[in-house]
Motif scaffolding. Structure first.
Motif, PDB file in Angstrom:
ATOM      1  N   ALA A   3       0.836  -1.196   0.000  1.00  0.00           N
ATOM      2  CA  ALA A   3       0.000   0.000   0.000  1.00  0.00           C
ATOM      3  C   ALA A   3       0.874   1.250   0.000  1.00  0.00           C
ATOM      4  CB  ALA A   3      -0.906  -0.008   1.223  1.00  0.00           C
ATOM      5  N   ALA A   4       0.284   2.369  -0.413  1.00  0.00           N
ATOM      6  CA  ALA A   4       1.004   3.641  -0.358  1.00  0.00           C
ATOM      7  C   ALA A   4       1.346   3.960   1.092  1.00  0.00           C
ATOM      8  CB  ALA A   4       0.151   4.743  -0.959  1.00  0.00           C
ATOM      9  N   VAL A   5       2.466   4.614   1.302  1.00  0.00           N
ATOM     10  CA  VAL A   5       2.922   4.928   2.670  1.00  0.00           C
ATOM     11  C   VAL A   5       2.621   6.398   2.969  1.00  0.00           C
ATOM     12  CG1 VAL A   5       4.748   3.222   2.432  1.00  0.00           C
ATOM     13  CG2 VAL A   5       5.261   5.639   2.031  1.00  0.00           C
ATOM     14  N   PRO A   6       2.466   6.725   4.267  1.00  0.00           N
ATOM     15  CA  PRO A   6       2.292   8.138   4.621  1.00  0.00           C
ATOM     16  C   PRO A   6       3.625   8.871   4.560  1.00  0.00           C
ATOM     17  CG  PRO A   6       2.328   6.780   6.586  1.00  0.00           C
ATOM     18  CD  PRO A   6       2.380   5.833   5.427  1.00  0.00           C
ATOM     19  N   PHE A   7       3.566  10.155   4.277  1.00  0.00           N
ATOM     20  CA  PHE A   7       4.784  10.968   4.254  1.00  0.00           C
ATOM     21  C   PHE A   7       4.725  12.018   5.358  1.00  0.00           C
ATOM     22  CE2 PHE A   7       4.190   9.586  -0.180  1.00  0.00           C
ATOM     23  CZ  PHE A   7       5.351   8.852  -0.322  1.00  0.00           C
ATOM     24  N   ARG A   8       5.892  12.312   5.908  1.00  0.00           N
ATOM     25  CA  ARG A   8       5.944  13.301   6.986  1.00  0.00           C
ATOM     26  C   ARG A   8       6.088  14.721   6.445  1.00  0.00           C
ATOM     27  NH1 ARG A   8       9.334  10.554  12.019  1.00  0.00           N
ATOM     28  NH2 ARG A   8       7.522   9.413  12.801  1.00  0.00           N
ATOM     29  N   ASP A   9       6.880  14.876   5.408  1.00  0.00           N
ATOM     30  CA  ASP A   9       7.044  16.223   4.858  1.00  0.00           C
ATOM     31  C   ASP A   9       7.740  16.176   3.501  1.00  0.00           C
ATOM     32  OD1 ASP A   9       9.799  15.848   5.330  1.00  0.00           O
ATOM     33  OD2 ASP A   9       9.794  17.017   7.170  1.00  0.00           O
ATOM     34  N   ALA A  64      16.537  17.216  -7.763  1.00  0.00           N
ATOM     35  CA  ALA A  64      15.804  16.207  -6.996  1.00  0.00           C
ATOM     36  C   ALA A  64      14.878  16.875  -5.994  1.00  0.00           C
ATOM     37  CB  ALA A  64      16.774  15.280  -6.256  1.00  0.00           C
ATOM     38  N   VAL A  65      13.795  16.179  -5.682  1.00  0.00           N
ATOM     39  CA  VAL A  65      12.950  16.541  -4.549  1.00  0.00           C
ATOM     40  C   VAL A  65      12.881  15.321  -3.646  1.00  0.00           C
ATOM     41  CG1 VAL A  65      11.587  18.252  -5.791  1.00  0.00           C
ATOM     42  CG2 VAL A  65      10.831  15.878  -5.741  1.00  0.00           C
ATOM     43  N   ALA A  66      12.753  15.566  -2.342  1.00  0.00           N
ATOM     44  CA  ALA A  66      12.765  14.463  -1.380  1.00  0.00           C
ATOM     45  C   ALA A  66      11.551  14.528  -0.466  1.00  0.00           C
ATOM     46  CB  ALA A  66      14.038  14.507  -0.542  1.00  0.00           C
ATOM     47  N   LEU A  67      10.974  13.357  -0.217  1.00  0.00           N
ATOM     48  CA  LEU A  67       9.869  13.211   0.724  1.00  0.00           C
ATOM     49  C   LEU A  67      10.334  12.345   1.875  1.00  0.00           C
ATOM     50  CD1 LEU A  67       6.889  12.370  -1.715  1.00  0.00           C
ATOM     51  CD2 LEU A  67       7.914  14.598  -1.201  1.00  0.00           C
ATOM     52  N   THR A  68       9.918  12.685   3.095  1.00  0.00           N
ATOM     53  CA  THR A  68      10.316  11.924   4.275  1.00  0.00           C
ATOM     54  C   THR A  68       9.274  10.871   4.613  1.00  0.00           C
ATOM     55  OG1 THR A  68      11.356  13.913   5.157  1.00  0.00           O
ATOM     56  CG2 THR A  68      11.037  12.093   6.688  1.00  0.00           C
ATOM     57  N   VAL A  69       9.739   9.641   4.839  1.00  0.00           N
ATOM     58  CA  VAL A  69       8.855   8.582   5.329  1.00  0.00           C
ATOM     59  C   VAL A  69       9.076   8.419   6.824  1.00  0.00           C
ATOM     60  CG1 VAL A  69       8.858   7.390   3.109  1.00  0.00           C
ATOM     61  CG2 VAL A  69      10.495   6.717   4.881  1.00  0.00           C
ATOM     62  N   ALA A  70       8.094   7.759   7.490  1.00  0.00           N
ATOM     63  CA  ALA A  70       8.132   7.709   8.950  1.00  0.00           C
ATOM     64  C   ALA A  70       9.054   6.630   9.491  1.00  0.00           C
ATOM     65  CB  ALA A  70       6.718   7.514   9.489  1.00  0.00           C
ATOM     66  N   THR A  71       9.127   5.495   8.796  1.00  0.00           N
ATOM     67  CA  THR A  71       9.853   4.354   9.351  1.00  0.00           C
ATOM     68  C   THR A  71      10.693   3.669   8.282  1.00  0.00           C
ATOM     69  OG1 THR A  71       8.142   2.713   8.864  1.00  0.00           O
ATOM     70  CG2 THR A  71       7.905   3.952  10.927  1.00  0.00           C
ATOM     71  N   ASP A  72      11.618   2.857   8.759  1.00  0.00           N
ATOM     72  CA  ASP A  72      12.427   2.055   7.845  1.00  0.00           C
ATOM     73  C   ASP A  72      11.535   1.098   7.050  1.00  0.00           C
ATOM     74  OD1 ASP A  72      14.595   0.996   6.568  1.00  0.00           O
ATOM     75  OD2 ASP A  72      15.342  -0.143   8.273  1.00  0.00           O
ATOM     76  N   ASP A  73      10.494   0.547   7.712  1.00  0.00           N
ATOM     77  CA  ASP A  73       9.558  -0.333   7.007  1.00  0.00           C
ATOM     78  C   ASP A  73       8.834   0.407   5.888  1.00  0.00           C
ATOM     79  OD1 ASP A  73      10.235  -2.477   8.586  1.00  0.00           O
ATOM     80  OD2 ASP A  73       8.531  -2.249   9.961  1.00  0.00           O
ATOM     81  N   ASP A  74       8.484   1.671   6.136  1.00  0.00           N
ATOM     82  CA  ASP A  74       7.836   2.468   5.087  1.00  0.00           C
ATOM     83  C   ASP A  74       8.753   2.631   3.884  1.00  0.00           C
ATOM     84  OD1 ASP A  74       5.533   2.817   6.534  1.00  0.00           O
ATOM     85  OD2 ASP A  74       6.084   4.795   7.301  1.00  0.00           O
ATOM     86  N   LEU A  75      10.037   2.788   4.167  1.00  0.00           N
ATOM     87  CA  LEU A  75      10.996   2.936   3.067  1.00  0.00           C
ATOM     88  C   LEU A  75      11.056   1.653   2.233  1.00  0.00           C
ATOM     89  CD1 LEU A  75      12.906   5.241   2.179  1.00  0.00           C
ATOM     90  CD2 LEU A  75      14.723   4.075   3.444  1.00  0.00           C
TER      91      LEU A  75
END
Length: 290
Positions: A3-9, A64-75
């Motif tokens: 599934a799609a993961v949530p992003f922090r910022d 490049a643009v970068a999005l932050t994920v919450a966890t290593d599993d999300d990555l």
């Protein structure tokens, strides 16, 4: 398919350049960004609590643009998800991560050619942002991307990456990943790549102060002062090195109400990009459908 993961910022933007001196001087002296170090052909600048939000690079890297994920599993899930759509994914090695001040990350490429990096545990600064010029900046707000195939890029950012459409203005697409109206904006264009960067400022006074500052420095006012009908933000935009657009804005719509709102379609006309009618010759803001 994961599934799609949530992003922090929206974390940072990297700008490829042949020379660090000109863009670095523009970032500090014109935009008021705070220099936060330079190493290995890269110069970093702060706009808020991040360790940096803008990196100019001569290190043979693409924009490049970068999005932050919450966890290593999300990555890991994001990597599997991209791969399942047939998108090539590169795991950033230790040197790559050190250069980006992140714990771990992956990278792929959007249809318009820009690198998209998903990062985990990016470095924050323990010191308050304090720019060399008081431009009123409070946050790295959003990036604008130009695309010759807006349908392909919209599909990439929504169906594959998982962002949500807030609104359309003609074929321009405003995409959100948190409670703000948009963090990524896609503009139909004759070119591909990075179009501009937007920094949020404290209020309308700062928008107007920066407008007069641009005029005093004999910088082009590309768009504004104006108000974006879609997001509600007041803005003023100038042009910097490599012809990239730099915007100061305030008052972007944000909050939980956006989650339940149906995306709106605004007409393909200049008035859909500025409700105050500010003049512009920038083709991407004229509303034309390519």
């Amino acid at each position: 398919m994961p599934a799609a993961v949530p992003f922090r910022d929206l974390r940072y933007v990297r700008i490829a350049t042949d020379d660090l001196a000109e863009p670095s001087g523009f970032a500090a002296e014109t935009l008021g960004l705070q220099p936060s170090g330079a190493t290995d052909g890269r110069a970093f600048f702060r706009s808020d609590a991040r360790a940096y939000s803008v990196c100019f690079s001569t290190a043979d890297e693409t924009d490049a643009v970068a999005l932050t994920v919450a966890t290593d599993d999300d990555l890991a899930s994001m990597s599997e998800r991209l791969t399942s759509f047939g998108i090539a994914v590169k795991a950033l090695d230790d040197a790559d991560c050190a250069a980006r001040s992140i714990k771990k990350g992956i990278a792929c490429r959007a249809p318009n050619g820009i690198a998209v990096e998903f990062v985990w545990r990016p470095l924050a600064s323990g010191w308050r942002y304090h720019g060399p010029r008081d431009a009123g900046i409070v946050e790295f707000s959003s990036v604008a991307l130009a695309t010759t195939d807006v349908a392909a890029d919209e599909d990439f950012w929504t169906r594959i990456v998982g962002l949500s459409v807030s609104d359309w203005a003609g074929d321009a697409v405003f995409l959100r990943l948190d409670d703000a109206h948009h963090r990524i904006a896609l503009y139909p264009s004759q070119q591909n790549g990075l179009l501009g960067i937007d920094f949020a400022v404290e209020g309308i006074n700062n928008v107007m102060q920066n407008f007069y500052f641009f005029q005093g420095q004999q910088l082009p006012v590309v768009h504004g002062p104006g108000r974006q009908p879609t997001s509600g933000k007041a803005f003023v935009t100038t042009r910097g090195p490599r012809d990239l657009l730099y915007t100061f804005s305030t008052g972007m719509d944000r909050g939980p109400d956006l989650d339940g709102r149906v995306p709106r379609q605004f007409p393909a006309e200049a008035g859909s990009h500025c409700a105050w009618g500010s003049p512009t010759t920038q083709p991407e803001f004229l509303g034309n459908t390519l």
